[in-house]
Design a protein around this motif. Sequence first.
Motif, mmCIF file in Angstrom:
data_model
loop_
_atom_site.group_PDB
_atom_site.id
_atom_site.type_symbol
_atom_site.label_atom_id
_atom_site.label_comp_id
_atom_site.label_asym_id
_atom_site.label_seq_id
_atom_site.Cartn_x
_atom_site.Cartn_y
_atom_site.Cartn_z
ATOM 1 N N PHE A 47 50.531 40.623 55.863
ATOM 2 C CA PHE A 47 49.324 41.016 55.133
ATOM 3 C C PHE A 47 49.465 40.681 53.653
ATOM 4 O O PHE A 47 48.614 40.009 53.064
ATOM 5 N N PHE A 48 50.576 41.122 53.050
ATOM 6 C CA PHE A 48 50.754 40.880 51.620
ATOM 7 C C PHE A 48 50.977 39.403 51.319
ATOM 8 O O PHE A 48 50.536 38.903 50.278
ATOM 9 N N ALA A 49 51.617 38.662 52.222
ATOM 10 C CA ALA A 49 51.788 37.225 52.030
ATOM 11 C C ALA A 49 50.434 36.520 52.051
ATOM 12 O O ALA A 49 50.178 35.625 51.229
ATOM 13 N N GLU A 50 49.556 36.935 52.947
ATOM 14 C CA GLU A 50 48.228 36.323 53.028
ATOM 15 C C GLU A 50 47.405 36.645 51.777
ATOM 16 O O GLU A 50 46.728 35.767 51.231
ATOM 17 N N ILE A 51 47.496 37.877 51.295
ATOM 18 C CA ILE A 51 46.799 38.255 50.061
ATOM 19 C C ILE A 51 47.338 37.454 48.880
ATOM 20 O O ILE A 51 46.571 36.964 48.038
ATOM 21 N N ALA A 52 48.655 37.292 48.805
ATOM 22 C CA ALA A 52 49.273 36.523 47.712
ATOM 23 C C ALA A 52 48.833 35.062 47.767
ATOM 24 O O ALA A 52 48.537 34.465 46.724
ATOM 25 N N ASP A 53 48.784 34.474 48.959
ATOM 26 C CA ASP A 53 48.328 33.095 49.096
ATOM 27 C C ASP A 53 46.899 32.934 48.591
ATOM 28 O O ASP A 53 46.573 31.961 47.912
ATOM 29 N N LEU A 54 46.052 33.882 48.922
ATOM 30 C CA LEU A 54 44.668 33.837 48.435
ATOM 31 C C LEU A 54 44.627 33.911 46.909
ATOM 32 O O LEU A 54 43.954 33.109 46.256
ATOM 33 N N ALA A 55 45.343 34.881 46.350
ATOM 34 C CA ALA A 55 45.342 35.064 44.898
ATOM 35 C C ALA A 55 45.926 33.847 44.189
ATOM 36 O O ALA A 55 45.385 33.385 43.179
ATOM 37 N N ALA A 66 37.830 40.313 58.839
ATOM 38 C CA ALA A 66 38.784 39.738 59.789
ATOM 39 C C ALA A 66 40.212 39.833 59.264
ATOM 40 O O ALA A 66 41.142 40.135 60.025
ATOM 41 N N LEU A 67 40.406 39.588 57.972
ATOM 42 C CA LEU A 67 41.740 39.717 57.368
ATOM 43 C C LEU A 67 42.257 41.139 57.546
ATOM 44 O O LEU A 67 43.381 41.354 58.001
ATOM 45 N N TYR A 68 41.436 42.117 57.210
ATOM 46 C CA TYR A 68 41.847 43.520 57.337
ATOM 47 C C TYR A 68 42.140 43.873 58.792
ATOM 48 O O TYR A 68 43.122 44.547 59.083
ATOM 49 N N ALA A 69 41.291 43.418 59.696
ATOM 50 C CA ALA A 69 41.480 43.733 61.116
ATOM 51 C C ALA A 69 42.784 43.136 61.652
ATOM 52 O O ALA A 69 43.483 43.779 62.437
#
Length: 60
Positions: free
Chosen positions: A27-35, A48-51
């Motif tokens: 989850f945190f890796a995906e958020i970091a990639d987005l940021a 969908a990301l949250y789910a």
Amino acid sequence: MHGFRNDTDDPTSFLILYTPGIARVKFFAEIADLANGGRTLQGHARTALYARHDQVMVDD
């Protein structure tokens, strides 16, 4: 339920430790990639990301 918020205009950071570890790294890796890519998610993409990561966001 818990939450985190910065009530100032100053930048902040925090460290999260999970013991024993749970499957939150992705989850945190995906958020970091987005940021890091300067991207944000809206609507269905955000839901969908949250789910995918069993994450529930709470409004202020």
